[in-house]
Design an enzyme around this catalytic site. Sequence first.
Site, short mmCIF file in Angstrom:
data_model
loop_
_atom_site.label_atom_id
_atom_site.label_comp_id
_atom_site.label_asym_id
_atom_site.label_seq_id
_atom_site.Cartn_x
_atom_site.Cartn_y
_atom_site.Cartn_z
CG ASN A 45 -7.24 9.88 16.17
OD1 ASN A 45 -6.84 10.25 15.06
ND2 ASN A 45 -6.63 8.94 16.86
CG ASN A 48 -1.26 12.31 9.25
OD1 ASN A 48 -0.41 13.17 9.52
ND2 ASN A 48 -1.24 11.64 8.11
CB SER A 144 -1.32 -1.70 2.76
OG SER A 144 0.02 -1.57 2.33
CE1 TYR A 170 -0.26 0.90 7.21
CE2 TYR A 170 1.10 0.00 5.46
CZ TYR A 170 -0.05 0.64 5.87
OH TYR A 170 -1.00 1.00 4.94
CE LYS A 174 -3.72 -0.45 6.87
NZ LYS A 174 -5.05 0.15 7.04
CE1 TYR A 198 -7.15 1.82 -0.39
CE2 TYR A 198 -5.85 3.39 0.86
CZ TYR A 198 -7.07 2.84 0.53
OH TYR A 198 -8.20 3.32 1.13
CG ASN A 200 3.50 3.11 -3.20
OD1 ASN A 200 3.42 1.95 -3.58
ND2 ASN A 200 4.29 3.48 -2.22
#
Length: 361
Positions: A45, A48, A144, A170, A174, A198, A200
């Site tokens: 979308n 970002n 994450s 956030y 997740k 993940y 970083n």
Amino acid sequence: MKPETNGSKMPSILVTGGAGYVGSHTVLTLLERQGTDIDIVVVDNLSNAYRAQGQKQPEPIRIIEELTDKTIHFYDVDIRDKDGLSKIFEHHDIESVIHFAALKAVGESVQKPLEYYQANITGTCTLLEVMRNFGVYKLVYSSSCTVYGEPENLPINEGHPTGRGLTSPYGKSKYFCEEIMKDVCRSDPKWMIVSLRYFNPVGAHRSGRIGEDPSGIPNNLMPYISQVAVGRLKELQVFGNDYATVDGTGVRDYIHVQDLAEGHVKAVKLFHQPGFGGFHAVNLGTGTGYSVLQMIAAFEQVSGRQIPYKIVGRREGDIAENYADVSLSQRLLGWRATRTLEDMCADTWRWQHNNPNGFKK
């Protein structure tokens, strides 16, 4: 949304959020590694990602097509748009999905929890529903290390408790998505989901033509450092120097985005292994932690630029130290990170130096 006229019934991998930072590097790696026997379909979308005025493709996708001489099917669609997603599934023979699309800034999520839950959880549920409706049961999820909360022990392996003491919406989003996916896998044995946790991501593609280009002021350390180095920002804010770490600043496990992208390619290959199924969570990191001040010093060494910084108060939602036990990724995926901290800084600097305004010319 009206589908493209150049759609294909060639087997396809759908990449949500594929015009973003990790998504675009993964798309490029897929095209480099998968050959010509599969199509890549990207949904984003553009919350970002940058698209130049008058262009159909966002800049990262356009550049990837130039680098690979291959076509990417791109759709400007929000994953919460069930009808829009369904039309894409009707138009392409989707075999598997790599799901990046999400809001991702820890600090911002504390200020905008509803937006994060709506985008990350509602969006994921809509995607899973559409996948099920079209008989697509293979998913690689962009998760994450924040699901582990405040580490109870280091390094963190996949057996570490999740969902305890989570410090940001956030991280909670997740964690909630992973729990939803576990339930989905329990409900139907056809599902195969690999959740890649993940640490970083930093760095950029070796070409220097795609890299991290956050909208507005960066929320992550490395793009902030690089924008200070190139003169876009005056100085770096270091959030806290009173943590129980090597120099008082936060310690993180930084992983090169190219290593991360290669981990996704390995995860997709798991779907072709006989007997593979269910939910699997896997850490993607290096197993080594670096402090904020160590990262600044490494970047100064590579770039030859001084990085002015100012110590400010701790940022809400942050933790002191976090780095991975990566033994499972080596056993299950046959993958390990190979690029060094110097590589991470050098590739970031090449991208930022060549593109001081990111994808905007």
